[in-house]
Design a protein around this motif. Structure first.
Motif, PDB file in Angstrom:
ATOM      1  N   ARG A  33       0.807  -1.218   0.000  1.00 27.79           N
ATOM      2  CA  ARG A  33       0.000   0.000   0.000  1.00 27.79           C
ATOM      3  C   ARG A  33       0.843   1.273   0.000  1.00 27.79           C
ATOM      4  O   ARG A  33       0.284   2.374  -0.004  1.00 27.79           O
ATOM      5  CB  ARG A  33      -0.905   0.016   1.238  1.00 27.79           C
ATOM      6  CG  ARG A  33      -1.950  -1.090   1.266  1.00 27.79           C
ATOM      7  CD  ARG A  33      -2.738  -1.040   2.566  1.00 27.79           C
ATOM      8  NE  ARG A  33      -3.773  -2.080   2.616  1.00 27.79           N
ATOM      9  CZ  ARG A  33      -4.521  -2.340   3.681  1.00 27.79           C
ATOM     10  NH1 ARG A  33      -4.338  -1.642   4.783  1.00 27.79           N
ATOM     11  NH2 ARG A  33      -5.427  -3.291   3.652  1.00 27.79           N
ATOM     12  N   SER A  34       2.171   1.115   0.040  1.00 28.47           N
ATOM     13  CA  SER A  34       3.065   2.273   0.186  1.00 28.47           C
ATOM     14  C   SER A  34       2.634   3.103   1.393  1.00 28.47           C
ATOM     15  O   SER A  34       2.482   4.319   1.334  1.00 28.47           O
ATOM     16  CB  SER A  34       3.058   3.131  -1.090  1.00 28.47           C
ATOM     17  OG  SER A  34       3.586   2.407  -2.182  1.00 28.47           O
ATOM     18  N   ASP A  35       2.458   2.404   2.523  1.00 26.81           N
ATOM     19  CA  ASP A  35       1.940   3.014   3.746  1.00 26.81           C
ATOM     20  C   ASP A  35       3.071   3.123   4.771  1.00 26.81           C
ATOM     21  O   ASP A  35       3.457   2.139   5.410  1.00 26.81           O
ATOM     22  CB  ASP A  35       0.798   2.154   4.294  1.00 26.81           C
ATOM     23  CG  ASP A  35       0.040   2.831   5.430  1.00 26.81           C
ATOM     24  OD1 ASP A  35       0.698   3.438   6.299  1.00 26.81           O
ATOM     25  OD2 ASP A  35      -1.199   2.731   5.450  1.00 26.81           O
ATOM     26  N   GLU A  36       3.590   4.335   4.916  1.00 26.52           N
ATOM     27  CA  GLU A  36       4.700   4.556   5.844  1.00 26.52           C
ATOM     28  C   GLU A  36       4.313   4.209   7.273  1.00 26.52           C
ATOM     29  O   GLU A  36       5.108   3.616   8.023  1.00 26.52           O
ATOM     30  CB  GLU A  36       5.148   6.015   5.753  1.00 26.52           C
ATOM     31  CG  GLU A  36       6.286   6.372   6.699  1.00 26.52           C
ATOM     32  CD  GLU A  36       6.539   7.871   6.753  1.00 26.52           C
ATOM     33  OE1 GLU A  36       7.442   8.280   7.507  1.00 26.52           O
ATOM     34  OE2 GLU A  36       5.828   8.634   6.070  1.00 26.52           O
ATOM     35  N   ALA A  37       3.102   4.569   7.684  1.00 25.56           N
ATOM     36  CA  ALA A  37       2.659   4.328   9.064  1.00 25.56           C
ATOM     37  C   ALA A  37       2.655   2.838   9.392  1.00 25.56           C
ATOM     38  O   ALA A  37       3.035   2.433  10.499  1.00 25.56           O
ATOM     39  CB  ALA A  37       1.275   4.924   9.284  1.00 25.56           C
ATOM     40  N   MET A  38       2.223   2.012   8.452  1.00 25.46           N
ATOM     41  CA  MET A  38       2.215   0.565   8.680  1.00 25.46           C
ATOM     42  C   MET A  38       3.636   0.032   8.848  1.00 25.46           C
ATOM     43  O   MET A  38       3.901  -0.829   9.698  1.00 25.46           O
ATOM     44  CB  MET A  38       1.530  -0.152   7.520  1.00 25.46           C
ATOM     45  CG  MET A  38       0.023  -0.163   7.600  1.00 25.46           C
ATOM     46  SD  MET A  38      -0.690  -1.287   6.376  1.00 25.46           S
ATOM     47  CE  MET A  38      -2.316  -1.534   7.090  1.00 25.46           C
ATOM     48  N   LEU A  39       4.542   0.526   8.038  1.00 29.01           N
ATOM     49  CA  LEU A  39       5.931   0.073   8.133  1.00 29.01           C
ATOM     50  C   LEU A  39       6.554   0.502   9.457  1.00 29.01           C
ATOM     51  O   LEU A  39       7.296  -0.266  10.084  1.00 29.01           O
ATOM     52  CB  LEU A  39       6.732   0.603   6.947  1.00 29.01           C
ATOM     53  CG  LEU A  39       6.327   0.022   5.592  1.00 29.01           C
ATOM     54  CD1 LEU A  39       6.941   0.824   4.456  1.00 29.01           C
ATOM     55  CD2 LEU A  39       6.734  -1.444   5.495  1.00 29.01           C
ATOM     56  N   LEU A  40       6.248   1.701   9.900  1.00 32.71           N
ATOM     57  CA  LEU A  40       6.765   2.162  11.186  1.00 32.71           C
ATOM     58  C   LEU A  40       6.160   1.365  12.339  1.00 32.71           C
ATOM     59  O   LEU A  40       6.840   1.079  13.339  1.00 32.71           O
ATOM     60  CB  LEU A  40       6.486   3.649  11.366  1.00 32.71           C
ATOM     61  CG  LEU A  40       7.209   4.594  10.396  1.00 32.71           C
ATOM     62  CD1 LEU A  40       6.840   6.036  10.690  1.00 32.71           C
ATOM     63  CD2 LEU A  40       8.724   4.406  10.469  1.00 32.71           C
ATOM     64  N   ARG A  41       4.893   1.001  12.207  1.00 33.04           N
ATOM     65  CA  ARG A  41       4.259   0.162  13.221  1.00 33.04           C
ATOM     66  C   ARG A  41       4.924  -1.214  13.259  1.00 33.04           C
ATOM     67  O   ARG A  41       5.147  -1.782  14.341  1.00 33.04           O
ATOM     68  CB  ARG A  41       2.774   0.027  12.917  1.00 33.04           C
ATOM     69  CG  ARG A  41       1.978  -0.866  13.875  1.00 33.04           C
ATOM     70  CD  ARG A  41       1.938  -0.313  15.264  1.00 33.04           C
ATOM     71  NE  ARG A  41       0.898  -0.975  16.068  1.00 33.04           N
ATOM     72  CZ  ARG A  41       0.911  -1.028  17.381  1.00 33.04           C
ATOM     73  NH1 ARG A  41       1.899  -0.459  18.072  1.00 33.04           N
ATOM     74  NH2 ARG A  41      -0.073  -1.629  18.046  1.00 33.04           N
ATOM     75  N   SER A  42       5.255  -1.753  12.094  1.00 34.24           N
ATOM     76  CA  SER A  42       5.959  -3.036  12.032  1.00 34.24           C
ATOM     77  C   SER A  42       7.293  -2.951  12.766  1.00 34.24           C
ATOM     78  O   SER A  42       7.632  -3.835  13.568  1.00 34.24           O
ATOM     79  CB  SER A  42       6.185  -3.441  10.577  1.00 34.24           C
ATOM     80  OG  SER A  42       6.969  -4.614  10.485  1.00 34.24           O
ATOM     81  N   ALA A  43       8.045  -1.898  12.509  1.00 34.91           N
ATOM     82  CA  ALA A  43       9.344  -1.717  13.169  1.00 34.91           C
ATOM     83  C   ALA A  43       9.162  -1.564  14.683  1.00 34.91           C
ATOM     84  O   ALA A  43       9.953  -2.101  15.473  1.00 34.91           O
ATOM     85  CB  ALA A  43      10.052  -0.495  12.597  1.00 34.91           C
ATOM     86  N   GLU A  44       8.114  -0.844  15.085  1.00 36.50           N
ATOM     87  CA  GLU A  44       7.838  -0.654  16.513  1.00 36.50           C
ATOM     88  C   GLU A  44       7.604  -1.988  17.205  1.00 36.50           C
ATOM     89  O   GLU A  44       8.119  -2.250  18.307  1.00 36.50           O
ATOM     90  CB  GLU A  44       6.614   0.246  16.672  1.00 36.50           C
ATOM     91  CG  GLU A  44       6.146   0.419  18.112  1.00 36.50           C
ATOM     92  CD  GLU A  44       4.771   1.074  18.215  1.00 36.50           C
ATOM     93  OE1 GLU A  44       4.176   1.022  19.305  1.00 36.50           O
ATOM     94  OE2 GLU A  44       4.293   1.633  17.193  1.00 36.50           O
ATOM     95  N   LEU A  45       6.825  -2.866  16.563  1.00 36.53           N
ATOM     96  CA  LEU A  45       6.517  -4.166  17.170  1.00 36.53           C
ATOM     97  C   LEU A  45       7.731  -5.091  17.148  1.00 36.53           C
ATOM     98  O   LEU A  45       7.929  -5.887  18.076  1.00 36.53           O
ATOM     99  CB  LEU A  45       5.331  -4.806  16.461  1.00 36.53           C
ATOM    100  CG  LEU A  45       4.002  -4.063  16.623  1.00 36.53           C
ATOM    101  CD1 LEU A  45       2.885  -4.792  15.891  1.00 36.53           C
ATOM    102  CD2 LEU A  45       3.636  -3.897  18.106  1.00 36.53           C
ATOM    103  N   LEU A  46       8.535  -5.002  16.107  1.00 37.85           N
ATOM    104  CA  LEU A  46       9.785  -5.771  16.089  1.00 37.85           C
ATOM    105  C   LEU A  46      10.660  -5.388  17.281  1.00 37.85           C
ATOM    106  O   LEU A  46      11.227  -6.249  17.965  1.00 37.85           O
ATOM    107  CB  LEU A  46      10.549  -5.509  14.784  1.00 37.85           C
ATOM    108  CG  LEU A  46      10.059  -6.196  13.520  1.00 37.85           C
ATOM    109  CD1 LEU A  46      10.788  -5.630  12.303  1.00 37.85           C
ATOM    110  CD2 LEU A  46      10.283  -7.707  13.607  1.00 37.85           C
ATOM    111  N   GLU A  47      10.747  -4.096  17.513  1.00 35.22           N
ATOM    112  CA  GLU A  47      11.576  -3.594  18.615  1.00 35.22           C
ATOM    113  C   GLU A  47      10.982  -4.003  19.961  1.00 35.22           C
ATOM    114  O   GLU A  47      11.715  -4.371  20.886  1.00 35.22           O
ATOM    115  CB  GLU A  47      11.678  -2.074  18.502  1.00 35.22           C
ATOM    116  CG  GLU A  47      12.846  -1.475  19.253  1.00 35.22           C
ATOM    117  CD  GLU A  47      13.070  -0.024  18.875  1.00 35.22           C
ATOM    118  OE1 GLU A  47      14.216   0.435  19.003  1.00 35.22           O
ATOM    119  OE2 GLU A  47      12.115   0.666  18.455  1.00 35.22           O
TER     120      GLU A  47
END
Length: 478
Positions: A230-244
């Motif tokens: 979706r080219s969704d920056e917010a989703m990618l940042l949420r993914s990184a947040e949960l990884l961390e």
């Protein structure tokens, strides 16, 4: 130089766009659509624990799967097992008992049966058809039952609601040809993301004591898959947040666990950086930190073959950063790590460095050559990209050859544009004609598969190269 994109993106995008170019959407079969009430909209569901704490969840995708009742569920299950009713005896017996017991017991039995029906585990479903289309229908039936279970869960029973949401992992097993959602292979990630957010909202109410570190299984990857599509920056940042979050919960991560996190974190934020490279490529800079910390701790105890791969990851990250910032220090760092990977590959790999490594190192070398105005750097970048292009041609892989055609065309055009003192106008014309031929050769494919980013790069190459030729050709043809 703003055009560096992750090499893997063109390979994935090609497969994606050849299948479907529409945005993801739900497409329900007539039977399910008929069961939906007109104007039905997704709504918040509120649950409360004994202490009075509330949790609000919304499940718009799940809400599209209407349930026609337990009796209909069992009828459908009998139809699905009619070719092998004896083997399905235990399963059908459980279905016959579905409506017995208290309301809460019925809900729990429905959740359990739906999970078994939607599962691919042959231990439970050997009596059912293994055909992919039939299995997709079973998953639709099972998800409808789970939706009904969530709706029926008492507002004072968040544990049962959590249980229904937790079982939606069955959505991951749909086939790529899943007809109820487009593209089908993203249905699992979409449902996992929706259910995961709902589970996180209910976590404190469901009796869990690990909510500060809890991450639903597979949710970061699901968010990454959707975010890239979706080219969704917010989703990618949420993914990184949960990884961390998940990684911080590991008390003593070993070498392998630390590396897995560093690689996933860097890749996810790298994708986010492609969408927003602002503030000096802040996403990519943040993403590469765990990889560099891992190298500082484990580099001396790691064999070269593994280091080759890790150096390449760090080099690619700094290459993306350098292409955005156009800062010499970033380009030098990218060259450092990509060169380390390149040299190890020359020594250990039978076929030498990969075309991906050559492409990245060529990009970094080109940028540094432009910043320093050094012809030797331009020549080195051209050699690397020509070699990478030759490897892809030999392998006869259309996607990678097309990507390297674009890369080589761009490097040729930039070489001609650099106004280097030892490059004659005649040489520039030859170089530009080659660049135009390469770009024109791949443009139809990029247009067909809808890769907008690569179309823009290719069109810019053609526009600038033709403009340069228009100023040079009169000199050659008075």
């Amino acid at each position: 130089m703003k055009e560096r994109f992750l090499i893997a993106l063109v390979l994935i995008a090609t497969a994606i766009y050849l299948v479907v170019v529409a945005a993801d959407r739900i497409s329900l079969p007539n039977e399910i659509r008929a069961n939906r009430q007109a104007g039905e909209a997704s709504h918040f569901k509120t649950f409360q624990d004994a202490a009075g704490r509330e949790g609000h969840v919304t499940t718009p995708l799940l809400d599209k799967f209407a349930y026609a009742g337990d009796a209909n569920f069992c009828i459908k299950l009998r139809e699905m097992t009619k070719s092998n009713p004896d083997a399905a005896g235990e399963l059908l017996e459980e279905c016959d008992k579905l409506t017995t017991g208290t309301a809460q017991e019925v809900i729990q039995k429905r959740i359990g049966l739906a999970t078994v029906v939607g599962d691919q585990d042959e231990e439970h479903t050997y009596s059912l058809s293994g055909d992919a289309g039939d299995h997709d229908k079973r998953i639709v039936l099972a998800i409808s039952a789970l939706r009904a279970s969530l709706d029926a869960a008492s507002p004072s029973n968040p544990v049962q609601a959590f249980s229904a949401l937790e079982s939606l992992w069955i959505a991951r097993d749909v086939s790529d040809a899943f007809t109820y959602y487009q593209p089908g292979y993203l249905f699992g990630p979409a449902m996992k993301t929706e259910a995961g957010e709902a589970m996180l909202a209910l976590c404190p109410l469901a009796g869990r004591t690990d909510c500060d570190s809890y991450v639903p299984s597979g949710m970061p990857q699901a968010l990454e898959d959707l975010g890239r599509w979706r080219s969704d920056e917010a989703m990618l940042l949420r993914s990184a947040e949960l990884l961390e979050r998940a990684y911080r919960a590991v008390k003593t991560p070993d070498k392998g666990r630390a590396l897995a996190f560093a690689q996933d974190f860097s890749a996810t934020l790298g994708y986010a950086n492609e969408l927003n490279s602002g503030n000096g490529s802040a996403h990519a800079r943040r993403g590469v930190i765990p990889l560099e910390e891992w190298l500082a701790k484990y580099e001396s105890s790691t064999d070269e073959r593994q280091l080759q791969y890790i150096y390449g990851k760090v080099g690619a990250a700094y290459g993306r950063i350098a292409s955005d910032t156009e800062q010499r220090a970033d380009a030098v760092k990218a060259i450092k790590f990509n060169t380390l990977a390149f040299e190890i590959a020359k020594k250990l790999n039978k076929n030498g460095p990969s075309w991906e490594n050559m492409a990245n190192l060529g990009d970094d070398t080109l940028l540094l050559a432009e910043l320093d105005r050094q012809e030797a750097g331009f020549q080195q970048a051209l050699r690397l990209h020509r070699n990478a292009y030759a490897i892809t041609k030999k392998a006869n892989v259309l996607e990678s050859t097309s990507y390297m055609s674009m890369k080589l065309a761009r490097t040729l055009q930039h070489y001609a544009k650099a106004e280097l003192p030892l490059v004659t106008d005649a040489q520039k014309i030859i170089v530009l004609e080659e660049a135009i031929a390469l770009a024109e050769g791949v443009r139809p494919l990029f247009e067909q598969i809808g890769t907008t980013s690569y179309m823009k790069i290719t069109d810019r190459i053609l526009s600038e190269a033709n403009a340069q030729l228009n100023t040079l050709r009169p000199l050659k043809h008075p």
